[in-house]
Design an enzyme around this catalytic site. Sequence first.
Site, PDB file in Angstrom:
ATOM      1  N   TYR A   6       0.774  -1.222  -0.001  1.00 54.53           N
ATOM      2  CA  TYR A   6       0.140   0.043  -0.059  1.00 54.53           C
ATOM      3  C   TYR A   6       0.874   1.287  -0.044  1.00 54.53           C
ATOM      4  O   TYR A   6       1.807   1.437   0.922  1.00 54.53           O
ATOM      5  CB  TYR A   6      -1.068   0.033   1.227  1.00 54.53           C
TER       6      TYR A   6
ATOM      7  N   HIS B  21      -2.733  16.674  -2.960  1.00 54.43           N
ATOM      8  CA  HIS B  21      -3.023  16.739  -1.678  1.00 54.43           C
ATOM      9  C   HIS B  21      -3.077  18.110  -1.148  1.00 54.43           C
ATOM     10  O   HIS B  21      -3.478  18.357  -0.124  1.00 54.43           O
ATOM     11  CB  HIS B  21      -2.472  15.978  -0.704  1.00 54.43           C
TER      12      HIS B  21
ATOM     13  N   ASN C 260       1.501  11.584   5.616  1.00 49.99           N
ATOM     14  CA  ASN C 260       1.050  10.856   6.592  1.00 49.99           C
ATOM     15  C   ASN C 260       1.783  11.329   7.866  1.00 49.99           C
ATOM     16  O   ASN C 260       2.908  11.417   7.919  1.00 49.99           O
ATOM     17  CB  ASN C 260       1.180   9.406   6.390  1.00 49.99           C
TER      18      ASN C 260
ATOM     19  N   TYR D 239     -16.896  32.689  44.820  1.00 49.90           N
ATOM     20  CA  TYR D 239     -16.097  31.329  44.109  1.00 49.90           C
ATOM     21  C   TYR D 239     -14.817  31.690  43.373  1.00 49.90           C
ATOM     22  O   TYR D 239     -13.868  30.983  43.366  1.00 49.90           O
ATOM     23  CB  TYR D 239     -16.860  30.534  43.152  1.00 49.90           C
TER      24      TYR D 239
ATOM     25  N   ARG E 289     -12.421  32.265  46.285  1.00 50.40           N
ATOM     26  CA  ARG E 289     -12.229  31.146  47.164  1.00 50.40           C
ATOM     27  C   ARG E 289     -11.935  29.865  46.350  1.00 50.40           C
ATOM     28  O   ARG E 289     -11.232  28.955  47.034  1.00 50.40           O
ATOM     29  CB  ARG E 289     -13.713  31.007  47.800  1.00 50.40           C
TER      30      ARG E 289
ATOM     31  N   PHE F 289      -1.166   6.986  11.956  1.00 58.15           N
ATOM     32  CA  PHE F 289      -1.267   8.279  11.546  1.00 58.15           C
ATOM     33  C   PHE F 289      -2.834   9.014  12.005  1.00 58.15           C
ATOM     34  O   PHE F 289      -2.969  10.121  11.844  1.00 58.15           O
ATOM     35  CB  PHE F 289      -1.336   8.711   9.972  1.00 58.15           C
TER      36      PHE F 289
ATOM     37  N   GLU G  50     -11.841   6.106   4.719  1.00 54.23           N
ATOM     38  CA  GLU G  50     -11.351   6.735   5.836  1.00 54.23           C
ATOM     39  C   GLU G  50     -12.972   7.069   6.606  1.00 54.23           C
ATOM     40  O   GLU G  50     -13.337   8.365   6.439  1.00 54.23           O
ATOM     41  CB  GLU G  50     -10.435   7.953   5.537  1.00 54.23           C
TER      42      GLU G  50
END
Length: 492
Positions: free
Chosen positions: A55, A85, A197, A279, A282, A328, A412
Amino acid sequence: MTTHYISAEHLSIERIGEIIKNGEKLELSDDAKQRIRRCRNYLDKKIASNGAPVYGVTTGFGSLCNVSIGKDQLSQLQINLIKSHACGVGERVPNSIVKIMLLLKIQSLSYGYSGCKLDTVQRLVQFFNNDVYPVVYRQGSLGASGDLVPLAHLCLPLIGMGEVEYQGKVISGEELCRKKRWKPIELASKEGLALLNGTQNMSAFAVWSLLEAQRLSDWADKIAAMSLDAFDGRIEPFMHAVHAVRPHLGQIETAKRMREMLEGSQILNNIKAHVQDPYSFRCVPQVHGAVKDTIRYVRSVIDIEINSATDNPTVCPDDDLIISAGNFHGEPIALPIDFLSIAMSELADISERRIYRLVSGTRGLPSFLVANPGVNSGFMITQYTAASCVSLNKSLAMPSSVDSIPSCQDQEDLVSMGANAAIKLYKVIYNTERVLAIELFNAAQALDFRLPLKSSPAICQIHDDFRRVVPFILNDELMYPHIEQAIQFLRR
């Protein structure tokens, strides 16, 4: 100039901060070079001797994993991957974070599980050492197959494409190569995938944010101590006996720090007309302490991440394996990044509540911290600005990691959205800094109204240092320059 040697030794978040702050140069250790060469040699031999598809090495990517690629096209496959990409949009990733991205990518590739060539990693080192900042855009990563889009932009200049900021100007990757007399890297099989990746975009934002969060957490205690004294608050909620019976580490640390900061205060030792504080005063140990514990936890996770190989497939020469898996995937850090956004948002939230109390005209303080309220609005609108920042933080703190939009033809099918979480955290950090700066602006003003009673030596020192850059406000004047000076004071 100090040199940091990239190796398999542990790289801490604090060390990264030192490298960036001190402008240190990088160099690959001999061990790192050997690891990189060994992995590449193994991969080349494996491709030559094995006809089975691997792959991303001899196949397409994502849902195209079943499409085999001929040996004569393996290099073009990697170049096409980076080009296709690079789909980033929006604002640029700041150079300070791009610099960390480069360091983390170099570190990850140096372990020798990625299959990159040595010259490819060396060029990334040259980018770092020559202050070459690839132009990376914030939006585009799903935090799934790593940070595909931002890392594509980070790595385009390796092949003479994309853009970089160099010597204060944005130029093309091609022009950079001409200026530096560098030849574009010729990518071998798997290299594009190794570069794209990985979780270095998310991790770089996280590292930057953790360093900033630690700084702001430290300041939050100091500012809260000043506000407490300016508000004529009580010390009893910070006594150790209270926290010993609920011993969260951050809570104990915060209470101890507040006691130390306030030791010797004349205001604190003055007789109090009230028996209890709100608060926001405190419960500083409980709230600030929980933030400290969150920072500690998130640091432990990011620490593992930045010392890992996070690309795919993982090349394991010792085991004679090339495994396509999921290192990844951003989920392990997406959840903690979201957690840190929530914690820092709360740090701003409690700070704004203290601001509100200081301007409210109670405990002997004048309304809106000005001697002549009415004709003067004083610090009235500083609380508005803090409230605006806090409100935005509440929206930004909504976890990104609970969302998933399947991609790549459903290959994915569960993504982390960790990159979006990281971008939001970046914004939350800045908003929190602004709110704390506004609180300091208010607290210093309020403290002056307590004279002739003085606060502790530690608080007076901070107050005096602050007064060198931000004056006491007698009558209304432009406030935004003073707020900016307060922000810069926190950074100094």
